[in-house]
Design a protein around this motif. Structure first.
Motif, PDB file in Angstrom:
ATOM      1  N   ALA A  79      11.882   5.197 -11.504  1.00  0.00           N
ATOM      2  CA  ALA A  79      11.999   5.773 -13.092  1.00  0.00           C
ATOM      3  C   ALA A  79      12.606   4.806 -14.166  1.00  0.00           C
ATOM      4  O   ALA A  79      12.258   5.004 -15.308  1.00  0.00           O
ATOM      5  N   ARG A  80      13.598   3.897 -13.789  1.00  0.00           N
ATOM      6  CA  ARG A  80      13.781   3.073 -14.754  1.00  0.00           C
ATOM      7  C   ARG A  80      12.961   1.794 -14.846  1.00  0.00           C
ATOM      8  O   ARG A  80      12.905   1.257 -16.088  1.00  0.00           O
ATOM      9  N   ILE A  81      12.082   1.175 -13.853  1.00  0.00           N
ATOM     10  CA  ILE A  81      11.381  -0.023 -13.951  1.00  0.00           C
ATOM     11  C   ILE A  81      10.171   0.331 -14.479  1.00  0.00           C
ATOM     12  O   ILE A  81       9.428  -0.397 -15.147  1.00  0.00           O
ATOM     13  N   LYS A  82       9.626   1.574 -14.094  1.00  0.00           N
ATOM     14  CA  LYS A  82       8.430   1.988 -14.369  1.00  0.00           C
ATOM     15  C   LYS A  82       7.302   0.929 -14.069  1.00  0.00           C
ATOM     16  O   LYS A  82       6.423   0.165 -14.745  1.00  0.00           O
ATOM     17  N   PRO A  83       7.291   0.523 -12.751  1.00  0.00           N
ATOM     18  CA  PRO A  83       6.547  -0.257 -12.079  1.00  0.00           C
ATOM     19  C   PRO A  83       4.903  -0.185 -12.098  1.00  0.00           C
ATOM     20  O   PRO A  83       4.533   0.896 -12.336  1.00  0.00           O
ATOM     21  N   ALA A  84       4.291  -1.191 -12.064  1.00  0.00           N
ATOM     22  CA  ALA A  84       2.856  -0.968 -11.993  1.00  0.00           C
ATOM     23  C   ALA A  84       2.360  -0.465 -10.760  1.00  0.00           C
ATOM     24  O   ALA A  84       1.213   0.131 -10.620  1.00  0.00           O
ATOM     25  N   PHE A  85       2.801  -0.898  -9.682  1.00  0.00           N
ATOM     26  CA  PHE A  85       2.588  -0.458  -8.197  1.00  0.00           C
ATOM     27  C   PHE A  85       3.855   0.117  -7.492  1.00  0.00           C
ATOM     28  O   PHE A  85       4.851  -0.552  -7.696  1.00  0.00           O
ATOM     29  N   VAL A  86       3.661   0.969  -6.505  1.00  0.00           N
ATOM     30  CA  VAL A  86       4.627   1.254  -5.554  1.00  0.00           C
ATOM     31  C   VAL A  86       4.255   1.308  -4.218  1.00  0.00           C
ATOM     32  O   VAL A  86       3.294   2.018  -4.038  1.00  0.00           O
ATOM     33  N   SER A  87       4.818   0.566  -3.424  1.00  0.00           N
ATOM     34  CA  SER A  87       4.246   0.412  -2.019  1.00  0.00           C
ATOM     35  C   SER A  87       5.337   0.530  -0.808  1.00  0.00           C
ATOM     36  O   SER A  87       6.529   0.155  -1.187  1.00  0.00           O
ATOM     37  N   ASP A  88       4.961   0.833   0.423  1.00  0.00           N
ATOM     38  CA  ASP A  88       5.533   0.492   1.752  1.00  0.00           C
ATOM     39  C   ASP A  88       4.597   0.564   2.936  1.00  0.00           C
ATOM     40  O   ASP A  88       3.437   0.205   2.146  1.00  0.00           O
ATOM     41  N   HIS A  89       4.853   0.384   4.010  1.00  0.00           N
ATOM     42  CA  HIS A  89       4.056  -0.132   4.940  1.00  0.00           C
ATOM     43  C   HIS A  89       3.794   0.979   6.008  1.00  0.00           C
ATOM     44  O   HIS A  89       4.607   2.052   6.032  1.00  0.00           O
ATOM     45  N   LEU A  90       2.534   0.801   6.671  1.00  0.00           N
ATOM     46  CA  LEU A  90       2.203   1.982   7.730  1.00  0.00           C
ATOM     47  C   LEU A  90       3.318   1.564   8.973  1.00  0.00           C
ATOM     48  O   LEU A  90       2.867   0.725   9.849  1.00  0.00           O
ATOM     49  N   SER A  91       4.310   1.925   8.913  1.00  0.00           N
ATOM     50  CA  SER A  91       5.264   1.563  10.002  1.00  0.00           C
ATOM     51  C   SER A  91       6.462   2.640  10.043  1.00  0.00           C
ATOM     52  O   SER A  91       6.598   3.460   9.131  1.00  0.00           O
TER      53      SER A  91
END
Lengths: 276, 251
Positions: free
Chosen positions: A88-100
């Protein structure tokens, strides 16, 4: 600003002070930067101040390593809330994590552990991805993992698992070509066959990194992220971009991190592929 | 879902005590699982080596690695953030045989953990000493100061500040003098301007800061310091705190 033809670099703490100091300058070191979200889930201090300086200038991607999207017991609600707060603070272009997965019974294992590709695992991951997207109020990307082992029982292969996950959650795929190359070598499948099974429109970001041969097992490659992108991974990248078109690409170098200009040289090489 | 929970528990067992826990579930389990075991153990060793560099230098790399390995088995991470791992390391080290020959190890670990904790603590404006200059000694004495969120105090019966300082990476072994182990040293860690500062302070000074931390008025805290050391130099001590960011400006 579209990042589809832009190669970024992974922002590591070794380069944070330099990039924060240079953030005021007119020319950016890279078109965008990707952070490991968990490094910045802190209350305050110089590291957070430097991130704020960098994020004021650069598009940022928040790449998590500890959501544990594959945990059968569900996501850690407090961790989810802290990641949501940073997003909410950074307003990133992408958000991700892994299939794990990395947590069970309250114990956290600092590794991206493999899932069996079963209906039960798909139910778990889909539920967790939906919960994360709800908490973040946005779609996330899920990264293709490096694999070192296979399970005796599976209902589907990894591309099928990803396709069904996307269909059920609306998430995107973060295609790590180094991981796919490493997995293909370790598990004995063909990386090109794998890539052809993934519908191009599902692929929203690409990671490139370096691997190393296992010092112990001659038949295994390790996704060390400690070296330049290997020649065979560059070849895979060139063929993939030629087939599916340009995608936001990231040079990821996490261990034995070299000087920034080594990373930007890798970045420019990927940029040339994207500009063809 | 329960099948997957069982599998994830089997993984945990295979990584810890029971190497055969995944036989029949994972192809070539014992050999393949060594990759994950190596990643996990290496990552935690690296985390603690970064957090406790002086302690590592004191005991040496191999002994440090075996301490960490034992610590992981006793207290595996229970939080998704690796930066929180190591809070229990000082207390753990005190229970190990090596603590009998190096009794200050626990306090050295406490100093290093305090530095890490301070670095990541919340921000707050520093107390402006000029704001205390009201001209009324009584109101000054009744004042309750707020500790900065990044301030930590460690008291020790050992010369822990000197040991910490002499075991920095840039100190040459030949420059290390003989230590008098009977000298007690106390440490304050602060973060005045984005950098963590580690200073030795007197026991009376540590008592003052601890009293402020507990909510005592400045007058009561100073009185407590005089009870510890009748020659306590309150002006000099407070100047040190103002210069190094011990206190935060009032909320």
């Amino acid at each position: 600003m579209s990042l589809s033809r832009a190669c970024g670099i992974g922002l590591r703490t070794a380069h944070l002070a330099q990039l924060a100091a240079e953030a005021k300058d007119a020319s950016l070191t890279a078109p965008w930067l990707e952070i490991h979200t968990e490094n910045f889930l802190i209350d305050g201090g110089p590291r957070l101040a430097m991130l704020n300086a960098v994020a004021a200038r650069y598009p940022i991607s928040c790449h998590s390593v500890a959501l544990s999207l594959g945990s059968a017991q569900g996501l850690d609600k407090r961790h989810l809330a802290r990641v949501a707060d940073l997003i909410a603070r950074i307003k990133p272009a992408f958000v991700s994590d892994h299939l794990s997965w990395s947590a069970v019974d309250g114990i956290h294992l600092n590794d991206l552990l493999p899932l069996p590709y079963t209906e039960a695992a798909l139910n778990t991951v889909a539920r967790n991805v939906l919960e994360a997207q709800e908490a973040f109020d946005r779609r996330i990307l899920v990264e293709t993992p490096s694999r070192y082992l296979t399970f005796e029982n599976a209902d589907m292969d990894e591309p099928e698992f990803f396709k069904r996950l996307v269909a059920r959650t609306g998430c995107g795929i973060l295609l790590d070509l180094n991981n796919i190359h490493v997995s293909a070598f370790n598990l004995g499948f063909n990386a090109e066959d794998y890539l052809r099974k993934i519908p191009p429109q599902m692929i929203e970001e690409i990671h490139l990194a370096g691997y190393a041969p296992s010092p112990v097992h001659s038949d295994l490659l390790i996704d060390t992220h400690s070296r330049p992108v290997a020649g065979d991974v560059w070849a895979l990248y060139e063929r993939t971009i030629a087939r599916i078109g340009p995608r936001p690409t990231l040079i990821e170098w996490d261990n034995d991190v070299p000087a920034l200009d080594v990373l930007t040289a890798e970045m420019r090489r990927a940029q040339r592929v994207l500009s063809l | 879902m329960s099948d997957l929970v069982d599998l994830q528990r089997q993984f945990l067992r295979a990584l810890n005590e029971d190497a055969g826990a995944l036989d029949g579930v994972v192809v070539d389990a014992a050999r393949r699982m060594t990759v994950h075991k190596t990643t996990i153990e290496g990552g935690l060793l690296n985390t603690l080596a970064n957090g406790f560099p002086a302690l590592r230098r004191v005991v040496g790399g191999p002994v440090f690695a075996s301490l960490v390995s034992e610590f992981i088995a006793t207290a595996p991470p229970r939080h998704p953030l690796l930066s929180t791992y190591g809070g229990g390391f000082a207390a753990f080290v005190a229970t190990q045989p090596i603590a009998a020959s190096l009794p200050y190890l626990q306090d050295l670990a406490r100093v290093e953990w305090a530095r890490q904790d301070s670095y990541l603590a919340a921000d707050a404006a520093l107390l402006d000493p000029g704001s205390l200059n009201t001209g009324d000694p009584d109101s000054l004495s009744r004042l309750t100061l707020r500790l900065h969120p990044a301030t930590r105090v460690i008291t020790s019966p050992f010369p822990v500040h000197t040991i910490w300082r002499l075991n920095q990476a840039d100190v040459d072994d030949k420059d290390i003098p003989a230590l008098d182990m009977k000298v007690a040293e106390h440490v304050i860690v602060t973060r005045p301007h984005g950098e963590v500062v580690t200073r030795a302070i007197s026991l009376a000074d540590a008592a003052l800061v601890t009293a402020v931390m507990g909510g005592a008025s400045l007058g009561a805290a100073v009185e407590g310091a005089f009870a510890v050391a009748p020659d306590f130099d309150v002006t000099q001590v407070l100047a040190g705190h103002f210069a190094n960011g011990t206190f935060a400006s009032p909320c």
